[in-house]
Structures are given as C-alpha cells and as structure tokens.
Design a protein around this motif. Structure first.
Motif, short mmCIF file in Angstrom:
data_model
loop_
_atom_site.label_atom_id
_atom_site.label_comp_id
_atom_site.label_asym_id
_atom_site.label_seq_id
_atom_site.Cartn_x
_atom_site.Cartn_y
_atom_site.Cartn_z
N PHE A 66 0.83 -1.20 0.00
CA PHE A 66 0.00 0.00 0.00
C PHE A 66 0.87 1.25 0.00
O PHE A 66 0.53 2.24 -0.66
CB PHE A 66 -0.97 -0.01 1.19
N GLY A 87 -9.42 2.84 -6.31
CA GLY A 87 -9.92 2.77 -4.92
C GLY A 87 -10.64 1.47 -4.63
O GLY A 87 -10.40 0.83 -3.61
N ALA A 103 -9.48 -1.57 -2.24
CA ALA A 103 -10.40 -2.03 -1.20
C ALA A 103 -10.47 -3.56 -1.23
O ALA A 103 -10.48 -4.21 -0.18
CB ALA A 103 -11.80 -1.42 -1.42
N GLN A 115 -10.82 2.62 1.64
CA GLN A 115 -10.56 2.64 0.20
C GLN A 115 -11.88 2.69 -0.59
O GLN A 115 -11.97 3.41 -1.58
CB GLN A 115 -9.75 1.42 -0.22
N LEU A 143 -6.59 9.99 -3.00
CA LEU A 143 -6.38 8.53 -2.92
C LEU A 143 -4.97 8.22 -2.44
O LEU A 143 -4.78 7.26 -1.69
CB LEU A 143 -6.65 7.87 -4.28
N THR A 150 -4.50 6.08 0.85
CA THR A 150 -3.78 4.81 0.75
C THR A 150 -2.56 4.82 1.66
O THR A 150 -2.26 3.81 2.31
CB THR A 150 -3.38 4.53 -0.71
N ASN A 159 -3.82 4.32 5.14
CA ASN A 159 -4.14 2.90 5.33
C ASN A 159 -2.88 2.08 5.53
O ASN A 159 -2.85 1.17 6.36
CB ASN A 159 -4.94 2.37 4.15
#
Length: 189
Positions: free
Chosen positions: A45, A129, A133, A148, A176, A180, A183
């Motif tokens: 990621f 996205g 996900a 996501q 994004l 990301t 995440n």
C-alpha cells in the motif's frame, strides 16, 4: 485418495475425539497463517500510495507516467512479497489477487476506450480505490477496505462537481494517495 501428513501418520485408526482435535488444530494453524498473510501488506500500500501521488503530480495527460510507474511498482510489490513470504508462511499469489489486478487493468484501459476525458478524471481513481479495497479485504484489513471503498465512492461522486477535469484528476489522485498512505500506516503491525 490417501491423505499425506508430515510426519506420516495412519489416520485410519484415529478415534473421533482425536480426529476432531486434529482438525481443530489444523483449522487454528490455517487461521493463524491466513491472518499473517496480510501482516506486511502495508508495504504494498505504501508503494502504491507513492505511485498515486506521482500520478496526481504528473496529471492526466502524462500517460508515460503510468507506463513507467506501474511495472516498477508491480516489481517492487512482488519483490517485497517474495522476501517476506517466508515470514508469513504463504505468498499472496492467490488467484483472487490476480483477478482484482486484472479487473483494475481492464476497467482502467476499457474506461479509457469508452468514457470521455472528463469522466475518466474520476473513473480512474474510482477503479483504483475499489481495487485496493479488494486487496485490503483479502488481507483481512477491514477498516482499510472500507476507507478505500469510501475514497472510491468520493471519486465517483466528485464527477458531479463543476470542476475542470485536470484539477479533478489531480485532486482525487492526491486524495487517494493520502488515503492509501494512511491505510498503509494503520496496517503496520
């Protein structure tokens, strides 16, 4: 069909209680391994967050960027996956990862052939996205998968805004990339 166990054992003489115990132990080991598979997915990621940030900077007309960045990011992801696979006991070479990656490619390139430039400004980031996900979901990072998916939904909803397509592309790409990267940070063990 004979079951092969290491060390080799005769399973025909197992009592029902022993068989249940053996099966529960196998299930426990399978679950532990499955959860460790996603332990290092934050690295992938982080790599792709950098790719998304670069795309946001390069802009929608710089197709050369995607041609150069995607193979490099795929190679870096594969190298990190192979290097860490010993620690995880299993590789992420599951067909579902390949299916999601293929769907991302088909939807991205197919969208480029079908949709207008203005729509592609959001479509590209929607596809990426949703794809990420799916990757997060497979790696058992449910919160990351939901984030996501929410970012993908925002990318699609942003198409209704009266914004220049290039600015929309850059803004959504930055969004994004940041999501990301966040995440990736949350996924770290």
């Amino acid at each position: 069909m004979t079951a092969v166990c290491w060390p080799r054992m005769d399973t025909t003489s197992l009592r029902p209680e022993d068989a249940r115990l053996l099966l529960s132990e196998v299930e426990r080991a399978r679950r532990a391994t499955r959860f460790r598979i996603g332990e290092h997915s934050w690295i992938s990621f982080a790599i792709w967050a950098a790719v998304f940030a670069g795309a946001a900077i390069a802009g929608p007309r710089a197709l050369w960027y995607w041609v150069a960045a995607v193979p490099v990011a795929m190679a870096l992801t594969a190298i990190s996956d192979v290097r860490l696979s010993g620690a995880r006991l299993a590789r992420r070479s599951d067909w579902r990862y390949w299916a999601i990656g293929s769907a991302i490619g088909i939807a991205s390139f197919g969208g480029g052939a079908v949709f207008s430039h203005g729509f592609l400004a959001g479509w590209t980031w929607f596809v990426l996205g949703m794809g990420f996900a799916g990757f997060a979901w497979l790696d058992h990072h449910r919160r990351a998968a939901l984030v996501q998916a929410a970012l993908a939904g925002l990318a699609l909803a942003a198409l209704a805004l009266p914004v220049e397509p290039e600015a929309l592309y850059r803004g959504l790409g930055g969004m994004l990339a940041i999501g990301t990267a966040a995440n990736a940070w949350w996924m770290k063990p």
